[in-house]
Scaffold this motif. Structure first.
Motif, PDB file in Angstrom:
ATOM      1  N   ASP A 207     119.134 -22.406   3.808  1.00  0.00           N
ATOM      2  CA  ASP A 207     120.148 -23.452   3.957  1.00  0.00           C
ATOM      3  C   ASP A 207     119.551 -24.836   4.187  1.00  0.00           C
ATOM      4  N   ASP A 208     118.265 -24.886   4.556  1.00  0.00           N
ATOM      5  CA  ASP A 208     117.612 -26.189   4.749  1.00  0.00           C
ATOM      6  C   ASP A 208     116.133 -26.044   4.429  1.00  0.00           C
ATOM      7  N   LEU A 209     115.877 -25.821   3.163  1.00  0.00           N
ATOM      8  CA  LEU A 209     114.521 -25.501   2.719  1.00  0.00           C
ATOM      9  C   LEU A 209     113.550 -26.628   3.050  1.00  0.00           C
ATOM     10  N   PHE A 210     113.942 -27.850   2.769  1.00  0.00           N
ATOM     11  CA  PHE A 210     113.046 -28.984   3.012  1.00  0.00           C
ATOM     12  C   PHE A 210     112.756 -29.139   4.509  1.00  0.00           C
ATOM     13  N   GLY A 211     113.784 -28.962   5.326  1.00  0.00           N
ATOM     14  CA  GLY A 211     113.599 -29.049   6.778  1.00  0.00           C
ATOM     15  C   GLY A 211     112.644 -27.985   7.280  1.00  0.00           C
ATOM     16  N   TYR A 212     112.765 -26.789   6.731  1.00  0.00           N
ATOM     17  CA  TYR A 212     111.901 -25.689   7.163  1.00  0.00           C
ATOM     18  C   TYR A 212     110.448 -25.954   6.767  1.00  0.00           C
ATOM     19  N   ILE A 213     110.271 -26.420   5.534  1.00  0.00           N
ATOM     20  CA  ILE A 213     108.917 -26.705   5.032  1.00  0.00           C
ATOM     21  C   ILE A 213     108.241 -27.823   5.837  1.00  0.00           C
ATOM     22  N   LYS A 214     109.051 -28.754   6.335  1.00  0.00           N
ATOM     23  CA  LYS A 214     108.476 -29.867   7.103  1.00  0.00           C
ATOM     24  C   LYS A 214     107.716 -29.380   8.325  1.00  0.00           C
ATOM     25  N   ALA A 215     108.050 -28.176   8.799  1.00  0.00           N
ATOM     26  CA  ALA A 215     107.349 -27.622   9.968  1.00  0.00           C
ATOM     27  C   ALA A 215     106.024 -26.966   9.585  1.00  0.00           C
ATOM     28  N   SER A 216     105.719 -26.888   8.288  1.00  0.00           N
ATOM     29  CA  SER A 216     104.537 -26.132   7.867  1.00  0.00           C
ATOM     30  C   SER A 216     103.264 -26.966   7.903  1.00  0.00           C
ATOM     31  N   SER A 217     102.130 -26.266   8.000  1.00  0.00           N
ATOM     32  CA  SER A 217     100.830 -26.951   8.047  1.00  0.00           C
ATOM     33  C   SER A 217     100.557 -27.673   6.737  1.00  0.00           C
ATOM     34  N   HIS A 218     100.983 -27.071   5.622  1.00  0.00           N
ATOM     35  CA  HIS A 218     100.718 -27.662   4.317  1.00  0.00           C
ATOM     36  C   HIS A 218     101.475 -28.968   4.172  1.00  0.00           C
ATOM     37  N   PHE A 219     102.730 -28.993   4.669  1.00  0.00           N
ATOM     38  CA  PHE A 219     103.498 -30.229   4.559  1.00  0.00           C
ATOM     39  C   PHE A 219     102.812 -31.359   5.311  1.00  0.00           C
ATOM     40  N   ASN A 220     102.277 -31.051   6.480  1.00  0.00           N
ATOM     41  CA  ASN A 220     101.587 -32.106   7.226  1.00  0.00           C
ATOM     42  C   ASN A 220     100.399 -32.638   6.432  1.00  0.00           C
ATOM     43  N   ARG A 221      99.704 -31.717   5.754  1.00  0.00           N
ATOM     44  CA  ARG A 221      98.586 -32.139   4.909  1.00  0.00           C
ATOM     45  C   ARG A 221      99.097 -33.013   3.756  1.00  0.00           C
ATOM     46  N   LEU A 222     100.195 -32.585   3.130  1.00  0.00           N
ATOM     47  CA  LEU A 222     100.742 -33.334   2.006  1.00  0.00           C
ATOM     48  C   LEU A 222     101.310 -34.679   2.459  1.00  0.00           C
ATOM     49  N   GLU A 223     101.865 -34.683   3.670  1.00  0.00           N
ATOM     50  CA  GLU A 223     102.458 -35.916   4.183  1.00  0.00           C
ATOM     51  C   GLU A 223     101.396 -37.013   4.292  1.00  0.00           C
ATOM     52  N   ARG A 224     100.197 -36.595   4.684  1.00  0.00           N
ATOM     53  CA  ARG A 224      99.113 -37.582   4.787  1.00  0.00           C
ATOM     54  C   ARG A 224      98.739 -38.150   3.420  1.00  0.00           C
ATOM     55  N   LEU A 225      99.069 -37.402   2.354  1.00  0.00           N
ATOM     56  CA  LEU A 225      98.759 -37.870   0.996  1.00  0.00           C
ATOM     57  C   LEU A 225      99.918 -38.680   0.405  1.00  0.00           C
ATOM     58  N   HIS A 226     100.993 -38.861   1.203  1.00  0.00           N
ATOM     59  CA  HIS A 226     102.145 -39.655   0.778  1.00  0.00           C
ATOM     60  C   HIS A 226     102.814 -39.099  -0.472  1.00  0.00           C
ATOM     61  N   ILE A 227     103.118 -37.824  -0.445  1.00  0.00           N
ATOM     62  CA  ILE A 227     103.791 -37.242  -1.602  1.00  0.00           C
ATOM     63  C   ILE A 227     105.085 -36.531  -1.184  1.00  0.00           C
ATOM     64  N   GLU A 228     105.776 -37.124  -0.215  1.00  0.00           N
ATOM     65  CA  GLU A 228     107.039 -36.514   0.219  1.00  0.00           C
ATOM     66  C   GLU A 228     108.007 -36.364  -0.948  1.00  0.00           C
TER      67      GLU A 228
END
Lengths: 244, 244
Positions: free
Chosen positions: B189-210
């Motif tokens: 029901d909130d896939l993007f919200g769930y993924i935001k908690a993941s380690s990979h998302f934090n790595r991707l966030e640093r690469l500015h690819i939200e």
């Protein structure tokens, strides 16, 4: 201060993790680490985990109690296996055991030399393990023994239960931790029912050990936490903290 | 008749599985298999997945479009990486691409020679992949590319989503399938919200690819299903069924 918590879902994935400086909790819920807690709770002095049936047999010939399990069954020629009911109600005070199991003792061997502390955890000693991990005060890695290097559901659920018991002092540092915490939130209200849907349970069901599974899925019946000291598992006491 | 569905959570766990006779769906949601679907949807003739940057460079010198990603970033000297936005809106009709990525192309190589059919799946082509798997009519294994042999949450969630899309024609045959289905029930029901908690998302966030992550977490924007034929990925058509 918050410590880190990681979860390794199978010994085959262990090369990706750093163990040095950490407390590693090895879990093989069905049934090795559950039964190891029972054995020490019944007063045994130590359990020496070995990886081969032959090693267990050799120490058995020297007068040790020898336990061996392969593929869910007692190995041929052994009086003891990895069922908790082989030991519950027995007086094991002062006994030394040697033990080999399909998955649990292999996982222990994988962690033995690299981690700062190696504990054995299961649902039966969940709170006692959480207390020991907190007392040791280091980052923690939960190593799921799995089934022949495959992911299994019961060890992963235990990792999720331990993550919850350690929060908020320990915070998740990997995706596997996030996943097992989610699984635990689904399964915690009917752990036995959830496990019944698993492949391992079907395998165990064929071996007629439903009673074992019910015992291993019951939380906090035991207080003993096996900790590895010089190649033997002994019951953890807070004073063990300073022995390594 | 019900087919079997298994889930392999990391390429490091693949030795425990049998691939022969099965359809293998390789998934590397962030971002290789999402982007491969986009590339074929934009009309490319084929994508040749290679495991090294050098192989990609060599085919690039021969006039192919060459794409290379390492550790989440475009490899040096390449115009194309593994962002879907490198390709969306471009006319790629008739183009041949060579592509190498950190995890996705390694997972493809692991499955290439052993499985009957190898497809690439992601949230962007979920329903199209499910239709292809059903049409092929064989037992199915979902191979999660993970992150450098580690479990990751987004590939596992895709496996859960695919399991749901394939039910009841395909039934779960392993604990990992049970686990990812549970995760999908929590996250859907909130896939993007769930993924935001993941380690990979934090790595991707640093690469500015939200923006990339949001695109890759959106279901069914694409119809193209990459299928491996003679070492190249082409768009699956139901007639491909008979070509192997």
């Amino acid at each position: 201060m918050s410590f880190g918590l990681e979860v390794c879902l199978s010994p085959a994935l262990l090369p990706s993790y750093t163990l040095a400086g950490k407390t590693v909790v090895v879990t093989d819920v069905l049934r090795a680490t559950s039964t190891m807690s029972v054995i020490l709770q019944q007063g045994a002095e130590c359990i020496v985990p070995v990886t081969t049936v032959e090693e267990a047999r050799n120490l058995g010939k020297k007068g040790w109690l020898a336990a061996a399990e392969r593929n869910g069954q007692k190995a041929e020629g052994f009086h003891y296996g990895n069922s908790p009911f082989d030991y519950l109600g027995h007086n094991l005070i002062g006994c030394k055991l040697v033990m080999t199991t399909t998955n649990g003792t292999r996982a222990l061997a994988a962690a033995a030399n690299a981690a700062d502390h190696v504990l054995c955890g299961a649902f039966v000693n969940l709170h006692a393990v959480a207390d020991a991990v907190k007392s040791l005060g280091k980052d923690c890695l939960v190593l799921c023994a799995g089934w022949k290097d495959n992911f299994n559901i019961e060890d992963s659920l235990f990792a999720g239960a331990l993550a919850k018991a350690l929060a908020p002092d320990f915070s998740l540092r990997c995706d596997a931790g996030l996943a097992v915490s989610g699984l635990w939130s689904i399964a915690q209200d009917d752990l036995f029912g959830y496990i019944k849907a698993s492949s391992h349970f079907n395998r165990l069901e064929r071996l007629h050990i439903e009673e074992d599974v019910r015992f291993c899925m019951t939380l906090n019946s035991q207080q003993a936490v096996p900790v590895l000291e010089n190649d033997a598992l002994i019951a953890w006491k807070s004073s063990n903290d300073s022995t390594r």
